[in-house]
Design a protein around this motif. Structure first.
Motif, short mmCIF file in Angstrom:
data_model
loop_
_atom_site.label_atom_id
_atom_site.label_comp_id
_atom_site.label_asym_id
_atom_site.label_seq_id
_atom_site.Cartn_x
_atom_site.Cartn_y
_atom_site.Cartn_z
N VAL A 1 0.84 -1.20 0.00
CA VAL A 1 0.00 0.00 0.00
C VAL A 1 0.87 1.25 0.00
CG1 VAL A 1 -1.62 1.33 1.42
CG2 VAL A 1 -2.02 -1.09 1.01
N LEU A 2 1.96 1.26 0.76
CA LEU A 2 2.86 2.42 0.77
C LEU A 2 3.50 2.62 -0.60
CD1 LEU A 2 4.59 2.12 4.25
CD2 LEU A 2 2.88 3.79 3.52
N SER A 3 3.87 1.54 -1.25
CA SER A 3 4.44 1.64 -2.59
C SER A 3 3.42 2.17 -3.58
CB SER A 3 4.97 0.28 -3.03
OG SER A 3 5.46 0.34 -4.33
N LEU A 4 2.20 1.68 -3.48
CA LEU A 4 1.12 2.17 -4.34
C LEU A 4 0.84 3.65 -4.09
CD1 LEU A 4 -1.03 1.48 -6.45
CD2 LEU A 4 -2.54 0.84 -4.57
N ALA A 5 0.85 4.05 -2.82
CA ALA A 5 0.62 5.46 -2.50
C ALA A 5 1.73 6.34 -3.08
CB ALA A 5 0.54 5.65 -0.98
N ILE B 1 0.99 6.77 -6.74
CA ILE B 1 -0.14 7.69 -6.97
C ILE B 1 0.30 9.13 -6.76
CG2 ILE B 1 -2.39 8.40 -6.04
CD1 ILE B 1 -2.98 5.41 -5.64
N VAL B 2 1.11 9.37 -5.74
CA VAL B 2 1.61 10.73 -5.51
C VAL B 2 2.47 11.17 -6.69
CG1 VAL B 2 3.20 12.09 -4.08
CG2 VAL B 2 1.48 10.64 -3.00
#
Length: 105
Positions: free
Chosen positions: A60-64, A67-68
């Protein structure tokens, strides 16, 4: 005469490296892989973390982060590929590495 002295210096440099290496090789003991269970607790805890909630958090942190990066206006394929790779790596990488190490040992 100058060329001969250069060759002697080169041989002495080789001896400066080779002698300690040979000494260390002779003094080394045998490494045995077997039934040692010293790090089993740590290995179990780490693999459980990656296969469970820890792996989901990392994904999830990598995906966030991707997205940023996309929201900042600069598009790169890496912003999509890296989170997908991290998710696949965390989800399937740990069992593959664990089974490979178990098969080799």
């Amino acid at each position: 005469m100058g060329l001969l002295s250069l060759d002697r210096r080169r041989y002495w440099r080789l001896a400066d490296i080779a002698v300690p290496c040979v000494g260390l090789a002779l003094a080394a003991g045998a490494a045995m892989a077997g039934t040692d269970t010293t790090f089993d607790t740590a290995l179990t805890m780490f693999t459980d973390f990656l296969e469970g909630s820890g792996g989901k958090i990392i994904t999830v942190l990598s995906l966030a982060g991707g997205i940023v990066g996309l929201a900042s206006g600069r598009f790169s394929l890496g912003q999509i590929a890296v989170p997908v790779g991290v998710g696949v790596g965390v989800g399937t990488g740990v069992p593959i590495v664990t089974s490979t190490i178990t098969a080799l040992i």
